[in-house]
Scaffold this motif. Structure first.
Motif, PDB file in Angstrom:
ATOM      1  N   ASP A 255      15.903   3.145  41.229  1.00  0.00           N
ATOM      2  CA  ASP A 255      15.708   3.899  39.990  1.00  0.00           C
ATOM      3  C   ASP A 255      16.049   5.373  40.131  1.00  0.00           C
ATOM      4  O   ASP A 255      15.674   6.196  39.302  1.00  0.00           O
ATOM      5  CB  ASP A 255      14.273   3.724  39.498  1.00  0.00           C
ATOM      6  CG  ASP A 255      13.266   4.176  40.532  1.00  0.00           C
ATOM      7  OD1 ASP A 255      13.686   4.588  41.637  1.00  0.00           O
ATOM      8  OD2 ASP A 255      12.049   4.118  40.254  1.00  0.00           O
ATOM      9  N   GLY A 256      16.765   5.741  41.227  1.00  0.00           N
ATOM     10  CA  GLY A 256      17.242   7.107  41.371  1.00  0.00           C
ATOM     11  C   GLY A 256      16.293   8.054  42.088  1.00  0.00           C
ATOM     12  O   GLY A 256      16.601   9.235  42.248  1.00  0.00           O
ATOM     13  N   LEU A 345      13.047   5.510  21.107  1.00  0.00           N
ATOM     14  CA  LEU A 345      14.226   4.797  21.585  1.00  0.00           C
ATOM     15  C   LEU A 345      15.429   5.725  21.663  1.00  0.00           C
ATOM     16  O   LEU A 345      16.194   5.707  22.637  1.00  0.00           O
ATOM     17  CB  LEU A 345      14.509   3.612  20.658  1.00  0.00           C
ATOM     18  CG  LEU A 345      15.764   2.784  20.993  1.00  0.00           C
ATOM     19  CD1 LEU A 345      15.639   2.181  22.391  1.00  0.00           C
ATOM     20  CD2 LEU A 345      15.954   1.672  19.952  1.00  0.00           C
ATOM     21  N   ASN A 346      15.586   6.567  20.647  1.00  0.00           N
ATOM     22  CA  ASN A 346      16.713   7.508  20.639  1.00  0.00           C
ATOM     23  C   ASN A 346      16.597   8.506  21.801  1.00  0.00           C
ATOM     24  O   ASN A 346      17.590   8.836  22.463  1.00  0.00           O
ATOM     25  CB  ASN A 346      16.776   8.237  19.304  1.00  0.00           C
ATOM     26  CG  ASN A 346      17.160   7.314  18.141  1.00  0.00           C
ATOM     27  OD1 ASN A 346      17.852   6.297  18.356  1.00  0.00           O
ATOM     28  ND2 ASN A 346      16.732   7.635  16.930  1.00  0.00           N
ATOM     29  N   ASP A 347      15.365   8.994  22.016  1.00  0.00           N
ATOM     30  CA  ASP A 347      15.158   9.941  23.124  1.00  0.00           C
ATOM     31  C   ASP A 347      15.479   9.276  24.463  1.00  0.00           C
ATOM     32  O   ASP A 347      16.085   9.889  25.355  1.00  0.00           O
ATOM     33  CB  ASP A 347      13.713  10.446  23.119  1.00  0.00           C
ATOM     34  CG  ASP A 347      13.417  11.313  21.898  1.00  0.00           C
ATOM     35  OD1 ASP A 347      14.381  11.782  21.273  1.00  0.00           O
ATOM     36  OD2 ASP A 347      12.213  11.512  21.600  1.00  0.00           O
ATOM     37  N   THR A 348      15.056   8.045  24.601  1.00  0.00           N
ATOM     38  CA  THR A 348      15.300   7.332  25.857  1.00  0.00           C
ATOM     39  C   THR A 348      16.786   7.106  26.075  1.00  0.00           C
ATOM     40  O   THR A 348      17.306   7.238  27.198  1.00  0.00           O
ATOM     41  CB  THR A 348      14.570   5.979  25.848  1.00  0.00           C
ATOM     42  OG1 THR A 348      13.175   6.199  25.651  1.00  0.00           O
ATOM     43  CG2 THR A 348      14.776   5.251  27.175  1.00  0.00           C
ATOM     44  N   LYS A 349      17.521   6.768  24.987  1.00  0.00           N
ATOM     45  CA  LYS A 349      18.957   6.572  25.113  1.00  0.00           C
ATOM     46  C   LYS A 349      19.655   7.854  25.534  1.00  0.00           C
ATOM     47  O   LYS A 349      20.586   7.848  26.347  1.00  0.00           O
ATOM     48  CB  LYS A 349      19.530   6.076  23.782  1.00  0.00           C
ATOM     49  CG  LYS A 349      19.192   4.637  23.442  1.00  0.00           C
ATOM     50  CD  LYS A 349      19.817   4.219  22.117  1.00  0.00           C
ATOM     51  CE  LYS A 349      19.514   2.740  21.811  1.00  0.00           C
ATOM     52  NZ  LYS A 349      20.124   2.328  20.511  1.00  0.00           N
ATOM     53  N   LEU A 352      18.994   8.410  29.188  1.00  0.00           N
ATOM     54  CA  LEU A 352      19.751   7.443  29.977  1.00  0.00           C
ATOM     55  C   LEU A 352      21.222   7.845  30.072  1.00  0.00           C
ATOM     56  O   LEU A 352      21.848   7.750  31.136  1.00  0.00           O
ATOM     57  CB  LEU A 352      19.613   6.045  29.374  1.00  0.00           C
ATOM     58  CG  LEU A 352      20.392   4.924  30.079  1.00  0.00           C
ATOM     59  CD1 LEU A 352      19.924   4.793  31.523  1.00  0.00           C
ATOM     60  CD2 LEU A 352      20.210   3.603  29.353  1.00  0.00           C
ATOM     61  N   ALA A 353      21.768   8.329  28.939  1.00  0.00           N
ATOM     62  CA  ALA A 353      23.179   8.740  28.941  1.00  0.00           C
ATOM     63  C   ALA A 353      23.398   9.908  29.900  1.00  0.00           C
ATOM     64  O   ALA A 353      24.392   9.955  30.644  1.00  0.00           O
ATOM     65  CB  ALA A 353      23.603   9.128  27.516  1.00  0.00           C
ATOM     66  N   GLY A 354      22.447  10.856  29.898  1.00  0.00           N
ATOM     67  CA  GLY A 354      22.593  11.994  30.820  1.00  0.00           C
ATOM     68  C   GLY A 354      22.442  11.573  32.274  1.00  0.00           C
ATOM     69  O   GLY A 354      23.144  12.083  33.157  1.00  0.00           O
ATOM     70  N   ALA A 355      21.528  10.627  32.527  1.00  0.00           N
ATOM     71  CA  ALA A 355      21.315  10.181  33.911  1.00  0.00           C
ATOM     72  C   ALA A 355      22.507   9.395  34.424  1.00  0.00           C
ATOM     73  O   ALA A 355      22.871   9.487  35.599  1.00  0.00           O
ATOM     74  CB  ALA A 355      20.055   9.328  33.987  1.00  0.00           C
TER      75      ALA A 355
END
Length: 427
Positions: A255-256, A345-349, A352-355
């Motif tokens: 998980d990084g 959900l939007n915040d999580t996406k 995730l995109a940045g990670a």
């Protein structure tokens, strides 16, 4: 004539190893015994030369007795100095056969025990027994001087109490020696030398008091260590020494996260120190459990327990409304919850995109961990490069194959010619 040279301290065979380990040596009873046994039967004379600080009382008396029992005619010459037990060994030769060089010095003193040899604790009985033993050795030495030198008992005891060096004139008077040897190349007269030594002898403070009667083995060892006493040596050993920081591997989790394991290379093992605490899923499918800074368990993908889900929160929706709540109110609450979930959900996406832009794939992290466990990229690359061998150059261009065939044919022709010559030579 057998020549015996005693130029080192007198000590036991057990301590000889330590003398040699520190670059020195000692004379022990076994050395003298071997020397006496090696003398041919038809050689009845021993010429002994002494330049010695003295040493062990027990070992010195054993050497004295062995020389006396050899049955040989013994002569002794003091070269430089005879101190402490060396003067007893000197007495193995009769008075008329003892002599010294003009500038030689002699030291007679009472036997003693170094402070470090007394042990940690002594009671009154121990001190009394030790005193009686020291007195026994002292009386034994005085008896030997009186018998072999024909000197006055009280005078020799007084000299031993002073614990100072004397010159050859005083040694002649006391009967320690019977004559002196004048150096052939001496430029000063005997009288001038004796006057100088006598002037120093009359003023004891002007003459440095010698303390090297017996340079003990422990003193030499302490000097090598750069300390003067056992207490200083113990303090030096007790001082905390700088500890090297343990080497560690920083492994990437699935998980990084980063798991630090105190191991230079190799797979993490149960018992290795690691941080932080927690349960970590690794890119290779293993799960590592760290508790109190130590790896307590390593689970493979097949053995890992299915913990299952503890269940969603959902309790808020389960409360339901009261009987008096209208359907509209229920729908409004549900819409609010849906809107909040969409926002999460939007915040999580977005996170995730940045990670994903920065994170490596799971396979990449597995490979990086494997490289670290193998000792690092440099060690791995060195292992591969050390086995690389470039391919041999192959002939190319027009007629290259013909050239190779011509060379091979030439080699075969030479071999055939050599074979014929060899066969012809046999005929």
């Amino acid at each position: 004539m057998a020549k015996l040279r005693i130029y080192n301290d007198i000590d036991s065979q057990d301590n000889k190893f330590w003398y040699q380990w520190w670059g020195g040596n000692c004379v022990c009873f076994q050395d003298i015994d071997a020397f006496a046994a090696s003398i041919p039967k038809d050689d009845d004379t021993i010429d002994m030369r002494i330049f010695c600080n003295g040493g062990s009382v027990v070992e010195g008396w054993a050497i004295y007795d062995r020389l006396r029992q050899s049955g040989k005619k013994i002569s002794c010459t003091v070269e430089g100095k005879a101190a402490s037990m060396a003067t007893i060994i000197m007495l193995a030769a009769p008075k008329e056969s003892r002599k010294a060089y003009e500038n030689a010095a002699f030291l007679l003193h009472n036997p003693w025990v170094p402070g470090w040899g007394l042990g940690d604790q002594l009671n009154a009985k121990d001190l009394k027994n030790l005193g009686e033993e020291m007195q026994m050795w002292q009386d034994k030495m005085v008896d030997a001087y009186v018998e072999r030198c024909e000197c006055d008992r009280e005078e020799i005891q007084t000299l031993m109490d002073k614990d100072i060096f004397i010159n050859t004139s005083e040694a002649l008077r006391l009967g320690l020696i019977s004559s002196t040897i004048v150096p052939l190349s001496a430029s000063a007269s005997k009288r001038n030398i004796e006057n100088f030594i006598n002037s120093k002898q009359q003023n004891p403070k002007a003459m440095e008091k010698k303390t090297e009667v017996k340079a003990s083995l422990l003193d030499k060892i302490l000097a090598k260590l750069g300390v003067k006493t056992l207490e200083e040596a113990e303090q030096a050993v007790a001082e905390p020494q700088a500890k090297e920081e343990p080497k560690a591997m920083e492994l990437n989790t699935a998980d990084g996260q980063t798991l630090t394991v105190e191991r230079e290379e190799g797979d993490p093992q149960v018992g290795d120190k690691a941080s932080p605490d927690g349960t970590f899923e690794m890119p290779d499918g293993k799960t590592i459990v760290v508790e109190d800074g130590v790896i307590t368990d390593i689970q493979t993908a097949g053995n890992e327990g299915n913990e299952g889900n503890e269940g969603g929160e959902g309790g808020e929706g389960g409360e339901g409304g009261s009987a008096s709540s209208t359907d509209d109110e229920t729908v409004a609450k549900l819409k609010q919850q849906v809107a909040a979930l969409k926002q999460q959900l939007n915040d999580t996406k977005a996170q995730l995109a940045g990670a994903q832009k920065l994170a490596k794939s799971k396979e990449d992290m597995r490979i990086l961990n494997a490289v670290k466990m193998a000792g690092g990229a440099e060690k791995v690359l060195a292992g591969y490069s050390s086995h690389y061998q470039p391919a041999q150059r192959q002939p190319s261009g027009k007629g290259a194959g013909d050239n190779v065939n011509a060379v091979e044919e030439g080699k075969n022709a030479i071999k055939e010619r050599l074979a014929k010559l060899h066969k012809k030579g046999k005929k």
